[in-house]
Design an enzyme around this catalytic site. Structure first.
Site, PDB file in Angstrom:
ATOM      1  N   ILE A  44       0.868  -1.190   0.000  1.00 52.61           N
ATOM      2  CA  ILE A  44       0.000   0.000   0.000  1.00 52.61           C
ATOM      3  C   ILE A  44       0.898   1.231   0.000  1.00 52.61           C
ATOM      4  O   ILE A  44       1.693   1.418   0.933  1.00 52.61           O
ATOM      5  CB  ILE A  44      -0.920  -0.003   1.246  1.00 52.61           C
ATOM      6  N   HIS A 125     -13.511   4.734  12.157  1.00 54.02           N
ATOM      7  CA  HIS A 125     -14.397   5.896  12.322  1.00 54.02           C
ATOM      8  C   HIS A 125     -13.801   7.098  11.619  1.00 54.02           C
ATOM      9  O   HIS A 125     -12.591   7.311  11.626  1.00 54.02           O
ATOM     10  CB  HIS A 125     -14.724   6.165  13.793  1.00 54.02           C
ATOM     11  N   GLU A 171     -18.276   8.083  16.293  1.00 55.51           N
ATOM     12  CA  GLU A 171     -17.588   7.163  17.212  1.00 55.51           C
ATOM     13  C   GLU A 171     -17.230   7.888  18.491  1.00 55.51           C
ATOM     14  O   GLU A 171     -17.327   7.333  19.591  1.00 55.51           O
ATOM     15  CB  GLU A 171     -16.312   6.611  16.550  1.00 55.51           C
ATOM     16  N   GLU A 172     -16.829   9.135  18.337  1.00 54.91           N
ATOM     17  CA  GLU A 172     -16.355   9.893  19.500  1.00 54.91           C
ATOM     18  C   GLU A 172     -17.480  10.210  20.489  1.00 54.91           C
ATOM     19  O   GLU A 172     -17.226  10.617  21.606  1.00 54.91           O
ATOM     20  CB  GLU A 172     -15.648  11.191  19.038  1.00 54.91           C
ATOM     21  N   ASP A 200      -8.343   2.156  14.243  1.00 52.77           N
ATOM     22  CA  ASP A 200      -8.576   3.429  14.916  1.00 52.77           C
ATOM     23  C   ASP A 200      -7.258   3.839  15.557  1.00 52.77           C
ATOM     24  O   ASP A 200      -6.793   3.195  16.498  1.00 52.77           O
ATOM     25  CB  ASP A 200      -9.677   3.236  15.980  1.00 52.77           C
ATOM     26  N   HIS A 286      -6.952  13.736  20.881  1.00 53.84           N
ATOM     27  CA  HIS A 286      -8.164  14.545  21.100  1.00 53.84           C
ATOM     28  C   HIS A 286      -7.861  16.019  21.288  1.00 53.84           C
ATOM     29  O   HIS A 286      -8.585  16.715  22.007  1.00 53.84           O
ATOM     30  CB  HIS A 286      -8.984  13.992  22.279  1.00 53.84           C
TER      31      HIS A 286
HETATM   32  N1  TRP Z   1     -11.072   6.670  19.410  1.00 55.66           N
HETATM   33  C1  TRP Z   1     -10.661   5.911  20.564  1.00 55.66           C
HETATM   34  C2  TRP Z   1     -11.100   6.673  21.792  1.00 55.66           C
HETATM   35  O1  TRP Z   1     -11.098   7.877  21.755  1.00 55.66           O
HETATM   36  C3  TRP Z   1      -9.177   5.729  20.596  1.00 55.66           C
HETATM   37  C4  TRP Z   1      -8.795   4.605  21.451  1.00 55.66           C
HETATM   38  C5  TRP Z   1      -8.452   4.636  22.743  1.00 55.66           C
HETATM   39  C6  TRP Z   1      -8.700   3.278  21.042  1.00 55.66           C
HETATM   40  N2  TRP Z   1      -8.146   3.394  23.180  1.00 55.66           N
HETATM   41  C7  TRP Z   1      -8.306   2.552  22.141  1.00 55.66           C
HETATM   42  C8  TRP Z   1      -8.925   2.658  19.852  1.00 55.66           C
HETATM   43  C9  TRP Z   1      -8.132   1.187  22.045  1.00 55.66           C
HETATM   44  C10 TRP Z   1      -8.758   1.297  19.771  1.00 55.66           C
HETATM   45  C11 TRP Z   1      -8.363   0.572  20.865  1.00 55.66           C
HETATM   46  O2  TRP Z   1     -11.474   6.077  22.768  1.00 55.66           O
HETATM   47 ZN    ZN Z   2     -10.648   7.102  17.494  1.00 56.46          ZN
END
Ligand code: TRP
Ligand code: ZN
Ligand code: CA
Length: 438
Positions: A44, A125, A171-172, A200, A286
């Site tokens: 990729i 997401h 997702e958030e 993610d 974040h």
């Molecule tokens: N978007 C997820 C969150 O804000 C990021 C995340 C935190 C995550 N811990 C994780 C993603 C474990 C996958 C696995 O919670």
């Molecule tokens: Zn995330």
């Protein structure tokens, strides 16, 4: 000497078969190069994945600095990904839902073909938090899954399983989009999901290489890929259930995924293992600094390739051995009763060097008494290999694949199947002659 009475196969049948072949345009020689058995995943291109991140960053910048649920930057992100997939030949669906008084969107992309009862799915997401552009969280997973989907299209991959890709909204806000997707999916459709792979945060600037500890087959597929690179992995523990795979896992779908770490601090042992510093895996988690500068290219590259590897490996189903390069003549040649030798010819081209020591010689002779027949393979230079010399007595037809050590013969050229009927009464014809080069 053959004293049996002719049975079953008559000249009339042979003539009819010849006419049918001529009508169908099937006489003459054909050659076909066959595809490799278990197709390996393509590399990729990191540059393509990064271009998607640049585009997502531009979308955020043009829309108040984020791509959050309910904001214009989110819908613009959906439109961006959808346009790429539509142009590549995907069947896309935008699914709407409501969360917190705003409309949310999931994007589903199906790659046409494959077994509809065995669906392999990968997703990520697409929304950011409102405080920043969300390039590592989760432009990284979104861009890598997008580029893998585009690589499927570029390579014309036709896996055994049906492939489906998903980009989730909100997702958030608590896995809202992916929960909505599985909730509206009929039970029978859920049962067809052979796996869901979640991505993610896969380009964290101070990365770890974490593999979800869920479905063992998916987990092993990822671990094997990293083992092949010589990159150690650990099991993901920074909040199981904190991303969209949980929505699928909750309804019984086998899940797996990759992660490079969020706000947790990399231990000194992990620094030993992976390099980097004993600080947060993603110090911009974040926050407004989760921009295109917040990406570790090596991690993004390895994880993107790992995604392709998993999708190719897990969607292949059972593989068949490579059939080799086949040259065939299906024109019928009648063999005169107790008469002169006749031949059927195939012209071998495009094979480098000599023929193999295990040349497969497919012989299809329709005859009422095989003990009449002397059958030879004649190489392009005239060398003769005996296949059957009046053997088999009163049995009929010779439908058999002979293995010939032809390693002293140059492969390319006119190969002949030579057949002579050496006794009167019983008759027949050459129906097919095929050479298979491994
Ligand atoms: N978007 C997820 C969150 O804000 C990021 C995340 C935190 C995550 N811990 C994780 C993603 C474990 C996958 C696995 O919670
Ligand atoms: Zn995330
Ligand atoms: Ca005969």
């Amino acid at each position: 000497m053959n004293i049996s009475v002719p049975r079953r196969v008559t000249k009339a049948t042979a003539v009819a078969a010849l006419a049918a072949l001529a009508l169908a345009g099937l006489t003459g020689t054909t050659a076909s190069a066959n595809p490799a058995a278990a197709a390996a995943a393509p590399d990729i291109p990191l540059a393509n994945v990064k271009q998607h991140l640049t585009d997502l960053q531009s979308i955020a910048t043009a829309n108040g600095g984020n791509r959050a649920h309910g904001r214009t930057g989110y819908k613009a992100s959906i439109d961006f990904v959808k346009a790429k997939l539509d142009a590549a030949g995907y069947t896309t669906t935008v699914q709407q839902f409501t969360s917190g008084g705003s409309t949310g969107y999931n994007l589903i992309a199906d790659w046409p073909g494959g077994d509809p009862n065995q669906v392999l799915m990968a997703g990520s997401h697409l929304d950011s938090v409102s405080s920043g552009p969300g390039i590592n969280d989760n432009g990284s997973g979104s861009a890598a899954v997008l580029e893998t989907a585009l690589a499927v299209a570029r390579s014309g991959y036709q896996p055994t399983k049906h492939l489906r890709f998903g980009w989730w909204g909100a997702e958030e806000l608590g896995l809202v989009g992916s929960k909505y997707y599985v909730a509206q999916l009929p039970t029978a459709e859920r049962a067809k999901l052979s796996g869901y792979l979640n991505f993610d945060m896969i380009g964290s600037p101070n990365p770890g290489y974490f593999v979800y500890d869920d479905d063992p087959t998916i987990e092993t597929t990822f671990k094997n890929y990293f083992a092949g690179l010589g990159v150690p992995t650990e099991i993901e523990t920074e909040g199981d259930g904190r991303s969209d795979h949980a929505s699928f896992k909750n309804v019984g779908v086998p899940v797996g995924g990759l992660f490079t770490g969020a706000s947790r601090v990399k231990s000194s042992a992990q620094v030993q293992k992976w390099g980097g510093t004993a600080t947060a895996f993603d110090r911009c988690y974040h926050s407004s600094c989760d921009t295109t500068s917040n990406i570790n290219d090596t991690a993004l590259d390895r994880n993107s390739d790992a995604i392709a590897h998993a999708i190719w490996t897990l969607s292949a189903g059972t593989t068949t051995p490579p059939p080799g390069k086949v040259f065939e003549n299906t024109a019928d040649v009648s063999v005169p009763d107790n008469g002169a030798a006749v031949t059927s010819t195939v012209n071998v081209t495009g094979v480098t060097g000599n023929a193999p020591s295990n040349l497969a010689v497919g012989v299809d002779i329709v005859h009422t008494y095989r003990g009449d027949l002397v059958v030879d393979l004649v190489a392009p230079d005239g060398s003769v290999y005996s296949l059957s010399n009046r053997s088999g007595g009163s049995a009929d037809n010779i439908v058999q694949t002979f293995t010939v050590n032809a390693s002293s013969e140059v492969a390319n050229g006119a190969w002949k199947l030579r057949v002579q009927d050496k006794a009167s009464v019983d008759t027949g014809y050459i129906s097919g002659f095929k050479l298979t080069f491994p």
